[in-house]
Design a protein around this motif. Structure first.
Motif, PDB file in Angstrom:
ATOM      1  N   ASP A  43       0.839  -1.212   0.000  1.00 56.87           N
ATOM      2  CA  ASP A  43       0.000   0.000   0.000  1.00 56.87           C
ATOM      3  C   ASP A  43       0.868   1.254   0.000  1.00 56.87           C
ATOM      4  O   ASP A  43       0.557   2.245  -0.655  1.00 56.87           O
ATOM      5  CB  ASP A  43      -0.904   0.030   1.240  1.00 56.87           C
ATOM      6  CG  ASP A  43      -2.034  -0.994   1.162  1.00 56.87           C
ATOM      7  OD1 ASP A  43      -2.345  -1.457   0.045  1.00 56.87           O
ATOM      8  OD2 ASP A  43      -2.594  -1.330   2.224  1.00 56.87           O
ATOM      9  N   SER A  44       1.964   1.189   0.754  1.00 62.71           N
ATOM     10  CA  SER A  44       2.805   2.386   0.884  1.00 62.71           C
ATOM     11  C   SER A  44       3.474   2.741  -0.443  1.00 62.71           C
ATOM     12  O   SER A  44       3.886   3.875  -0.649  1.00 62.71           O
ATOM     13  CB  SER A  44       3.863   2.188   1.981  1.00 62.71           C
ATOM     14  OG  SER A  44       4.936   1.380   1.522  1.00 62.71           O
ATOM     15  N   GLU A  45       3.568   1.772  -1.338  1.00 60.98           N
ATOM     16  CA  GLU A  45       4.196   2.059  -2.629  1.00 60.98           C
ATOM     17  C   GLU A  45       3.362   3.020  -3.474  1.00 60.98           C
ATOM     18  O   GLU A  45       3.853   3.559  -4.460  1.00 60.98           O
ATOM     19  CB  GLU A  45       4.427   0.751  -3.417  1.00 60.98           C
ATOM     20  CG  GLU A  45       5.478  -0.138  -2.778  1.00 60.98           C
ATOM     21  CD  GLU A  45       5.602  -1.500  -3.460  1.00 60.98           C
ATOM     22  OE1 GLU A  45       6.659  -2.112  -3.331  1.00 60.98           O
ATOM     23  OE2 GLU A  45       4.635  -1.962  -4.116  1.00 60.98           O
ATOM     24  N   TRP A  46       2.109   3.222  -3.111  1.00 58.30           N
ATOM     25  CA  TRP A  46       1.271   4.167  -3.864  1.00 58.30           C
ATOM     26  C   TRP A  46       1.525   5.622  -3.481  1.00 58.30           C
ATOM     27  O   TRP A  46       1.105   6.533  -4.196  1.00 58.30           O
ATOM     28  CB  TRP A  46      -0.226   3.855  -3.648  1.00 58.30           C
ATOM     29  CG  TRP A  46      -0.696   2.702  -4.484  1.00 58.30           C
ATOM     30  CD1 TRP A  46      -0.978   1.446  -4.039  1.00 58.30           C
ATOM     31  CD2 TRP A  46      -0.936   2.688  -5.904  1.00 58.30           C
ATOM     32  NE1 TRP A  46      -1.371   0.654  -5.094  1.00 58.30           N
ATOM     33  CE2 TRP A  46      -1.360   1.383  -6.251  1.00 58.30           C
ATOM     34  CE3 TRP A  46      -0.835   3.647  -6.918  1.00 58.30           C
ATOM     35  CZ2 TRP A  46      -1.680   1.020  -7.560  1.00 58.30           C
ATOM     36  CZ3 TRP A  46      -1.157   3.278  -8.221  1.00 58.30           C
ATOM     37  CH2 TRP A  46      -1.566   1.983  -8.535  1.00 58.30           C
ATOM     38  N   ALA A  47       2.180   5.861  -2.345  1.00 61.62           N
ATOM     39  CA  ALA A  47       2.339   7.252  -1.877  1.00 61.62           C
ATOM     40  C   ALA A  47       3.096   8.062  -2.924  1.00 61.62           C
ATOM     41  O   ALA A  47       4.242   7.765  -3.239  1.00 61.62           O
ATOM     42  CB  ALA A  47       3.072   7.281  -0.538  1.00 61.62           C
ATOM     43  N   GLY A  48       2.442   9.047  -3.488  1.00 59.61           N
ATOM     44  CA  GLY A  48       3.056   9.858  -4.543  1.00 59.61           C
ATOM     45  C   GLY A  48       2.729   9.375  -5.947  1.00 59.61           C
ATOM     46  O   GLY A  48       3.081  10.025  -6.920  1.00 59.61           O
ATOM     47  N   HIS A  49       2.063   8.231  -6.072  1.00 59.86           N
ATOM     48  CA  HIS A  49       1.824   7.662  -7.407  1.00 59.86           C
ATOM     49  C   HIS A  49       0.363   7.283  -7.662  1.00 59.86           C
ATOM     50  O   HIS A  49       0.066   6.596  -8.633  1.00 59.86           O
ATOM     51  CB  HIS A  49       2.699   6.417  -7.597  1.00 59.86           C
ATOM     52  CG  HIS A  49       4.155   6.669  -7.327  1.00 59.86           C
ATOM     53  ND1 HIS A  49       4.997   7.219  -8.268  1.00 59.86           N
ATOM     54  CD2 HIS A  49       4.904   6.502  -6.215  1.00 59.86           C
ATOM     55  CE1 HIS A  49       6.215   7.349  -7.743  1.00 59.86           C
ATOM     56  NE2 HIS A  49       6.184   6.926  -6.490  1.00 59.86           N
ATOM     57  N   ALA A  50      -0.541   7.674  -6.774  1.00 60.08           N
ATOM     58  CA  ALA A  50      -1.942   7.247  -6.890  1.00 60.08           C
ATOM     59  C   ALA A  50      -2.670   8.054  -7.970  1.00 60.08           C
ATOM     60  O   ALA A  50      -2.195   9.099  -8.397  1.00 60.08           O
ATOM     61  CB  ALA A  50      -2.628   7.413  -5.535  1.00 60.08           C
TER      62      ALA A  50
END
Lengths: 255, 322
Positions: free
Chosen positions: A27-34
């Motif tokens: 989930d944290s990999e979406w921060a900045g890329h959602a």
């Protein structure tokens, strides 16, 4: 609880914590890329909660076996070999597209809510208390992912196709959540934890209804490719290597 | 010709309105969204606020790369909360700019096309864990000085957004400082990591305050209209005075051979900033400009179908009989 049960409970809680830690990582990999700023924020928050819950389970596991609850959770996250993780395969897989992320999150959130409801009735009071607390936060996750299932299922032809593809890929994998967890068989006779298989019918009923309302159909095949939580996908190796790379620069250092 | 032309009448009315507007600012009143304001005031504010919003959003990227490898669970949770806050700050600021008539779509379009700027400091790469400390301590430290000033800005919505943001930024700065303190007191390798990060982030942070006052084309009007209350050089001096003793106390050095203490003024006097580098990064030639914009464009393009689905779903809900 006897000593065997204490060990069993720790193994069970570590598996629950691993699911949360690894899903939170994805989930944290979406921060900045959602896709929209509101979701950068929402997914950072989801990751924060999931990883926070992992810490709660790891601390309880530490208590059960007499480890230091201050330091042992970090040891579990950063200094365990990848083969010792006990998460389900579904949470290891790369984040995929937004549909994949949403379907995975939704399948997980419903399962977690049902498990937490059962754990809140545990005969082991610290576990019952922790489950009750976490359940409140998980309700927000579930509302969020359920709303997205509806929007994307009923949005455009493309969004519906992407959701259906994600569901086809994830459906069988999600069933691994209802296989016995490590330690489970030693704990169910005393109602410390529920029988995982008994949680499946409610989960199926809830998710099938929601998918039907969103114009999505689970595929027929529902056998999880793995029963055993010690078997992982290659993706977990990359994930754990990334997660541990700074901490392992110097295991004796304070960070 | 008898009497005044229409233009002259309008001009006279404009002068009166401008005089009243400036008098309100002089009295310390806040200008609110529906109030009369000169077009230039509106234009400058949209430029500043949207640039600030973009900076928060692009600012999620360098730190975002270390969420997945933060070395303890506690550090990971704090960093996640910080990056989440940055997204939230972007959101308040876009709302503040919307009160001036800009739309989120226009602002995003301006960012993605390269027309709008964001803080150049985010065009430098985060290379090690210590950079999370240096970014928090120096970059957020510099940002707070600017934002504390902007919390007194004459435009109400901007000022209020800033008051809210400053509280959270103080927490961000503390987490950064805490990382640097921990590393500076750690092993030799950790100290070296901290020093390396300070060396790389010092000058980009100094540049965050913008050009010298003599070269800042917007400063004069922004000061006159109470958007800014202090000059770039004043804020930069405050930053140097604040940071140098902190770093020295931790046994870390500042990568400026000309840095010295001036007894008379009580200021730490810094060496000259490399303005060629400053303008070069602003023009898009910094180490990560292309990477940051590529990441934002990819997120935007990959999210296109999601936004279309949201619109289609909303339209469908509206069309449904109650």
């Amino acid at each position: 609880m006897n000593d065997t049960q204490k060990q069993a409970l720790a193994a069970y809680l570590i598996a629950l914590g691993d699911d949360e830690l690894i899903l939170g990582h994805r989930d944290s990999e979406w921060a900045g890329h959602a896709p929209i700023l509101e979701e950068d924020i929402a997914f950072a928050n989801l990751a924060l909660d999931e990883i926070g819950h992992a810490v709660v389970w790891y601390e309880l596991a530490s208590d059960a076996t007499g480890e230091n609850p201050e330091t042992h959770p970090n040891h579990l996250a950063y200094f365990r070999d990848v083969h010792d993780f006990r998460c389900v395969q579904m949470v290891e897989l790369p984040k995929g597209d937004w549909a994949y992320t949403i379907v995975r999150q939704y399948l997980f959130d419903v399962a977690e809510r049902i498990r937490l409801t059962a754990l809140a009735q545990s005969n082991y009071p610290p576990l019952a208390e922790a489950a009750g607390k976490i359940k409140g936060e998980e309700l927000y996750h579930l509302r969020h992912s359920a709303a997205w299932v509806k929007r994307l299922g009923l949005g455009t032809a493309e969004s519906n196709i992407r959701m259906q593809h994600a569901l086809n890929e994830l459906w069988a994998l999600a069933h691994q959540l209802f296989m016995p967890l490590p330690g489970e068989n030693d704990l169910t006779p005393d109602d410390i934890v529920p029988v995982s298989a008994n949680l499946l019918p409610e989960w199926e009923a809830v998710v099938r209804t929601a998918f039907a309302e969103a114009d999505l159909t689970p595929p027929a095949a529902n056998t999880s490719p793995s029963r055993d939580r010690s078997v992982h996908t290659p993706y977990l190796i990359d994930l754990v290597t990334e997660m541990q790379k700074v901490a392992r620069l110097d295991p004796d250092a304070t960070w | 010709m008898y009497g005044a032309t229409v233009d002259e009448i309008e001009d006279a009315a404009y002068d009166d309105k401008l005089a009243e507007f400036e008098a309100r600012i002089a009295r310390g009143e806040k200008i609110e969204p529906g109030d009369w304001m000169p077009d230039e005031y509106r234009r400058q504010l949209i430029r500043m606020i949207s640039q600030h919003a973009h900076s928060e959003v692009v600012g999620m990227l360098p730190e975002g790369t270390f969420i997945t490898s933060a070395p303890t669970l506690r550090r990971k949770l704090i960093l996640l909360a910080k990056v989440q806050d940055e997204g939230g700050h972007g959101q308040y600021l876009y709302h503040a700019a919307e009160t001036l008539g800009a739309t989120r779509e226009e602002m995003l379009e301006a960012l993605l096309s390269g027309k709008a700027k964001y803080a150049s400091v985010f065009n430098y790469p985060a290379l090690s864990w210590a950079d999370m400390g240096a970014i928090g301590m120096l970059v957020d430290g510099a940002a707070i000085l600017n934002q504390t000033m902007l919390a007194r800005a004459s435009y109400g919505p901007y000022s209020r957004a800033m008051i809210r943001i400053c509280t959270e930024e103080n927490f961000h700065q503390r987490q950064g400082e805490d990382i640097i303190i921990t590393l500076a007191q750690g092993t030799e390798e950790q100290k070296a990591m901290a020093q390396d990060a300070i060396n790389r982030w010092w000058w980009p942070s100094m540049m965050m305050f913008g050009p010298h006052d003599s070269d800042s084309k917007n400063s004069e009007i922004l000061l006159r209209w109470g958007v800014k209350t202090r000059t770039n050089d004043q804020l930069r001096q405050q930053f140097v005075n604040q940071m140098v003793p902190k770093l020295h106390k931790l046994g870390l050095s500042v990568p400026d051979p000309d840095l010295h203490y001036d007894e008379e003024s009580g200021n730490w006097i810094h060496g000259e900033i490399d303005w060629d580098e400053f303008w070069n990064v602003i023009k898009g030639n910094g180490p990560c400009n292309a990477e940051r914009m590529a990441a934002r464009r990819k997120a935007h393009e990959d999210g296109q179908w999601v936004r279309e689905a949201l619109e289609a779903y909303a339209a469908r809900q509206e069309a449904q009989p109650a």
